[in-house]
Design an enzyme around this catalytic site. Structure first.
Site, PDB file in Angstrom:
ATOM      1  N   PHE A 169     -64.957  -8.443 -37.002  1.00  0.00           N
ATOM      2  CA  PHE A 169     -66.252  -8.744 -37.209  1.00  0.00           C
ATOM      3  C   PHE A 169     -66.880  -8.254 -35.811  1.00  0.00           C
ATOM      4  O   PHE A 169     -66.246  -8.142 -34.656  1.00  0.00           O
ATOM      5  CB  PHE A 169     -66.293 -10.073 -37.197  1.00  0.00           C
ATOM      6  CG  PHE A 169     -67.986 -10.779 -37.300  1.00  0.00           C
ATOM      7  CD1 PHE A 169     -68.598 -10.482 -38.027  1.00  0.00           C
ATOM      8  CD2 PHE A 169     -67.949 -11.788 -36.298  1.00  0.00           C
ATOM      9  CE1 PHE A 169     -69.908 -11.144 -38.234  1.00  0.00           C
ATOM     10  CE2 PHE A 169     -69.395 -12.202 -36.413  1.00  0.00           C
ATOM     11  CZ  PHE A 169     -70.287 -11.863 -37.248  1.00  0.00           C
ATOM     12  N   ASP A 173     -57.671 -12.542 -31.383  1.00  0.00           N
ATOM     13  CA  ASP A 173     -58.933 -13.003 -32.054  1.00  0.00           C
ATOM     14  C   ASP A 173     -58.345 -13.648 -33.366  1.00  0.00           C
ATOM     15  O   ASP A 173     -57.940 -12.688 -34.190  1.00  0.00           O
ATOM     16  CB  ASP A 173     -59.964 -11.800 -32.172  1.00  0.00           C
ATOM     17  CG  ASP A 173     -61.145 -12.599 -32.886  1.00  0.00           C
ATOM     18  OD1 ASP A 173     -61.193 -13.834 -33.620  1.00  0.00           O
ATOM     19  OD2 ASP A 173     -62.311 -11.744 -32.931  1.00  0.00           O
ATOM     20  N   HIS A 205     -59.852 -15.342 -37.954  1.00  0.00           N
ATOM     21  CA  HIS A 205     -59.548 -15.274 -39.588  1.00  0.00           C
ATOM     22  C   HIS A 205     -57.956 -15.936 -39.983  1.00  0.00           C
ATOM     23  O   HIS A 205     -57.250 -15.914 -40.787  1.00  0.00           O
ATOM     24  CB  HIS A 205     -59.225 -13.761 -39.809  1.00  0.00           C
ATOM     25  CG  HIS A 205     -60.750 -13.096 -39.855  1.00  0.00           C
ATOM     26  ND1 HIS A 205     -60.786 -11.734 -40.255  1.00  0.00           N
ATOM     27  CD2 HIS A 205     -62.013 -13.555 -39.766  1.00  0.00           C
ATOM     28  CE1 HIS A 205     -62.104 -11.178 -40.069  1.00  0.00           C
ATOM     29  NE2 HIS A 205     -62.750 -12.406 -39.861  1.00  0.00           N
ATOM     30  N   GLN A 252     -66.539 -21.715 -38.066  1.00  0.00           N
ATOM     31  CA  GLN A 252     -67.703 -21.534 -38.727  1.00  0.00           C
ATOM     32  C   GLN A 252     -67.337 -21.751 -40.265  1.00  0.00           C
ATOM     33  O   GLN A 252     -66.322 -21.531 -40.638  1.00  0.00           O
ATOM     34  CB  GLN A 252     -67.988 -20.188 -38.436  1.00  0.00           C
ATOM     35  CG  GLN A 252     -69.270 -19.573 -39.143  1.00  0.00           C
ATOM     36  CD  GLN A 252     -69.080 -19.020 -40.449  1.00  0.00           C
ATOM     37  OE1 GLN A 252     -67.783 -18.549 -40.541  1.00  0.00           O
ATOM     38  NE2 GLN A 252     -69.924 -18.678 -41.383  1.00  0.00           N
ATOM     39  N   LYS A 309     -64.787 -20.414 -42.644  1.00  0.00           N
ATOM     40  CA  LYS A 309     -63.440 -20.184 -42.245  1.00  0.00           C
ATOM     41  C   LYS A 309     -62.364 -20.928 -42.845  1.00  0.00           C
ATOM     42  O   LYS A 309     -63.028 -22.206 -43.490  1.00  0.00           O
ATOM     43  CB  LYS A 309     -63.239 -20.295 -40.585  1.00  0.00           C
ATOM     44  CG  LYS A 309     -64.113 -19.340 -39.937  1.00  0.00           C
ATOM     45  CD  LYS A 309     -63.826 -17.873 -40.197  1.00  0.00           C
ATOM     46  CE  LYS A 309     -64.616 -16.861 -39.216  1.00  0.00           C
ATOM     47  NZ  LYS A 309     -65.989 -16.850 -39.058  1.00  0.00           N
ATOM     48  N   ARG A 338     -66.869 -27.395 -13.629  1.00  0.00           N
ATOM     49  CA  ARG A 338     -66.112 -28.453 -12.994  1.00  0.00           C
ATOM     50  C   ARG A 338     -64.606 -28.278 -13.040  1.00  0.00           C
ATOM     51  O   ARG A 338     -64.223 -27.658 -13.629  1.00  0.00           O
ATOM     52  CB  ARG A 338     -66.487 -29.943 -13.985  1.00  0.00           C
ATOM     53  CG  ARG A 338     -67.823 -30.204 -14.024  1.00  0.00           C
ATOM     54  CD  ARG A 338     -67.946 -31.532 -14.752  1.00  0.00           C
ATOM     55  NE  ARG A 338     -69.206 -32.089 -14.809  1.00  0.00           N
ATOM     56  CZ  ARG A 338     -70.295 -31.939 -15.411  1.00  0.00           C
ATOM     57  NH1 ARG A 338     -70.175 -31.079 -16.531  1.00  0.00           N
ATOM     58  NH2 ARG A 338     -71.524 -32.511 -15.598  1.00  0.00           N
ATOM     59  N   TYR A 387     -70.109 -34.397 -10.621  1.00  0.00           N
ATOM     60  CA  TYR A 387     -71.360 -33.549 -10.254  1.00  0.00           C
ATOM     61  C   TYR A 387     -70.782 -32.477  -8.946  1.00  0.00           C
ATOM     62  O   TYR A 387     -71.691 -32.104  -8.229  1.00  0.00           O
ATOM     63  CB  TYR A 387     -72.494 -34.461  -9.632  1.00  0.00           C
ATOM     64  CG  TYR A 387     -73.012 -35.077 -10.559  1.00  0.00           C
ATOM     65  CD1 TYR A 387     -73.817 -34.152 -11.703  1.00  0.00           C
ATOM     66  CD2 TYR A 387     -73.238 -36.541 -10.828  1.00  0.00           C
ATOM     67  CE1 TYR A 387     -74.379 -34.829 -12.618  1.00  0.00           C
ATOM     68  CE2 TYR A 387     -73.653 -36.804 -11.952  1.00  0.00           C
ATOM     69  CZ  TYR A 387     -74.421 -36.320 -13.041  1.00  0.00           C
ATOM     70  OH  TYR A 387     -74.973 -36.729 -14.005  1.00  0.00           O
ATOM     71  N   ARG A 435     -68.966 -27.207 -24.834  1.00  0.00           N
ATOM     72  CA  ARG A 435     -68.299 -28.342 -25.424  1.00  0.00           C
ATOM     73  C   ARG A 435     -68.882 -28.380 -26.739  1.00  0.00           C
ATOM     74  O   ARG A 435     -69.857 -28.393 -27.136  1.00  0.00           O
ATOM     75  CB  ARG A 435     -68.601 -29.671 -24.672  1.00  0.00           C
ATOM     76  CG  ARG A 435     -68.447 -29.497 -23.164  1.00  0.00           C
ATOM     77  CD  ARG A 435     -68.744 -30.978 -22.627  1.00  0.00           C
ATOM     78  NE  ARG A 435     -70.148 -31.313 -22.655  1.00  0.00           N
ATOM     79  CZ  ARG A 435     -71.209 -31.144 -21.818  1.00  0.00           C
ATOM     80  NH1 ARG A 435     -70.589 -30.845 -20.539  1.00  0.00           N
ATOM     81  NH2 ARG A 435     -72.322 -31.626 -21.902  1.00  0.00           N
TER      82      ARG A 435
HETATM   83  C1  LIG Z   1     -63.093 -11.975 -36.441  1.00  0.00           C
HETATM   84  C2  LIG Z   1     -64.175 -12.637 -35.944  1.00  0.00           C
HETATM   85  N1  LIG Z   1     -64.139 -12.853 -34.378  1.00  0.00           N
HETATM   86  C3  LIG Z   1     -65.057 -13.579 -34.001  1.00  0.00           C
HETATM   87  C4  LIG Z   1     -66.039 -14.249 -34.775  1.00  0.00           C
HETATM   88  C5  LIG Z   1     -66.947 -15.245 -34.256  1.00  0.00           C
HETATM   89  O1  LIG Z   1     -66.845 -16.502 -34.644  1.00  0.00           O
HETATM   90  P1  LIG Z   1     -68.473 -17.483 -34.500  1.00  0.00           P
HETATM   91  O2  LIG Z   1     -69.164 -17.068 -35.775  1.00  0.00           O
HETATM   92  O3  LIG Z   1     -67.428 -18.875 -34.729  1.00  0.00           O
HETATM   93  O4  LIG Z   1     -68.948 -17.052 -33.436  1.00  0.00           O
HETATM   94  C6  LIG Z   1     -65.928 -14.282 -35.985  1.00  0.00           C
HETATM   95  C7  LIG Z   1     -66.984 -14.953 -37.248  1.00  0.00           C
HETATM   96  O5  LIG Z   1     -66.922 -14.833 -38.207  1.00  0.00           O
HETATM   97  C8  LIG Z   1     -64.947 -13.425 -36.603  1.00  0.00           C
HETATM   98  O6  LIG Z   1     -64.683 -13.039 -37.848  1.00  0.00           O
END
Ligand SMILES: Cc1ncc(COP(=O)(O)O)c(C=O)c1O
Length: 428
Positions: free
Chosen positions: A112, A183, A186, A209, A212, A241, A248, A258
């Protein structure tokens, strides 16, 4: 070999006017939800504690903190830190890992777009590596060939939830003293040699998201086994921080990434569900792979026994037009869609073919990626890659309909091909 009844194979595919094989009852709604999520959300509402607090201790005691500990354990890492989304998780990991403006970061061409855009977002340059045609994962040899004196980090993706070759990538990163980021957007639940995806490199970045396998609508997390990196991740996600300094006192130019307690509450419940659902998907995925291997022509990814648990985002397949009388992938895909199947061609092209990278220029006005060559990723996207969404793996009747669809499309491949040609001719 079990085969669908002959009349079903002979019946017309939906694209040629037959009745679609998928019925609404076969589909699984996503995300899974119910009373536990409702109760968890109401508890947050009534508590009045909607953010997760400001100090390290408050964060640890929060609903989200509880999720972080359980999630880190499930993925096999020492630390987990929730953040606002998966893209932010990648930026944060690169930044906390010491990547700076002008550095090069090697990223997969087949993923992605966010896997790569995280890099220019922090001022560094993405360098694309090719994919392996049998596993669709980032190819270690292509990554090694792309290393230059300016390379600071490697980002690999566990594409579709299959695992990248972490034996080779951990060795490569060590040999060249590079930061290694996984990453794992998935790969919730995926394991390599018995330990979770994301726990092999310096940091593993997750997305929660909506689509997922583990979701709160939006959200993300970074996991790590390094105390030093964990401190930096905390700091950069919390406006600079430091864990043991005043609220602060700010020490770094940093984001607010967050997660809210609403999302933490949902994630606690979803984590219980995903642990069970992962095993069901794994079982059904193995069943489907066996059936497709028997059929031929639309193969699963090559088996790798080092993947000891397979989390799924995509069930990925390798299409061979020769086994379907030369029917193009695009036309075969249309025929599957017409049956009502939740299929896709994933992201459609190698990342650097998107305008954001194809038109990106350096300081001298030259196109940066004009000569980037990733023939495997291009061919995978154009000719072989098809996916079933992971929710399909929760419905055996849907998978059976999928297999039957493939068989009846193959039985009518020449008609479908010729009808496509006629339509193209008629359109001029
Ligand atoms: C392989 C991959 N990396 C990163 C992301 C980014 O995630 P987000 O949509 O939560 O920003 C996605 C989102 O679908 C993804 O499929």
């Amino acid at each position: 070999m079990p085969r669908p009844a002959a009349p079903l194979v002979r019946s017309k595919p939906a694209l040629l006017g037959g009745k679609p094989l998928v019925t609404p009852a076969m589909r699984v709604t996503w995300p899974p939800r119910g009373e536990p999520e409702r109760k968890a959300i109401l508890e947050v509402l009534d508590s009045g504690q909607w953010w997760r607090g400001g100090t390290r201790q408050q964060m640890a005691q929060s609903v989200t903190g509880r999720f972080e500990r359980a999630f880190a354990k499930w993925q096999g890492a020492k630390h987990a830190l929730c953040v606002s989304n998966g893209t932010a998780a990648l930026e944060l990991a690169l930044k906390a890992g010491g990547v700076e403006a002008g550095d090069e970061v090697i990223v997969p061409a087949l993923s992605f777009v966010a896997t790569a855009t995280a890099v220019p977002l922090i001022g560094a340059r993405a360098v694309f590596a090719d994919a392996d045609p049998e596993t669709y994962q980032t190819d270690p040899a292509s990554v090694e060939a792309a290393i230059t004196p300016r390379t600071k980090a490697i980002v690999v993706v566990h594409y579709g939830g299959y695992c990248a070759d972490m034996d080779r990538f951990t060795k490569l990163a060590k040999k060249h003293k590079l930061l290694l980021i996984e990453d794992c957007a998935h790969a919730q639940g995926s394991q390599w040699r018995g330990r979770g995806a994301g726990s092999w490199g310096d940091a593993g970045c997750f997305s929660f998201q909506q689509s997922k396998a583990l979701t709160a609508g939006e959200g993300g997390a970074v996991i790590s086994n390094s105390d030093v990196l964990a401190e930096k991740l905390y700091s950069y996600h919390h406006l600079g921080r430091l864990e043991d300094q005043g609220f602060y006192d700010f020490h770094r130019v940093a984001w607010n990434l967050r997660l809210t307690e609403w999302q933490g509450a949902i994630l606690n419940e979803q984590l219980k569900r995903v642990k069970k659902l992962t095993l069901i998907k794994q079982r059904n995925g193995a069943w489907l792979s066996k059936r497709l291997e028997q059929l031929g022509g639309l193969l699963p990814l090559k088996r790798d026994p080092r993947i000891t648990r397979r989390g799924y985002y995509f069930y990925l397949m390798r299409y061979d037009a020769r086994a379907f009388g030369g029917l193009t992938k695009a036309r075969f895909f249309q025929a599957l869609q017409a049956e009502g199947l939740p299929v896709s061609q994933a992201y459609g092209r190698a990342i650097q073919r998107n305008p954001v990278f194809a038109q990106m220029k350096d300081e001298r006005g030259r196109l940066i990626y004009a000569r980037t060559s990733t023939p495997n990723a291009d061919r995978i996207c154009a000719e072989t890659q098809l996916t079933l969404g992971h929710t399909a793996l929760l419905s055996r009747p849907l998978l059976e309909a999928f297999v039957a669809s493939v068989e009846r499309i193959r039985a009518h491949a020449s008609e479908i091909r010729d009808q496509g040609k006629d339509a193209a001719r008629a359109a001029g």
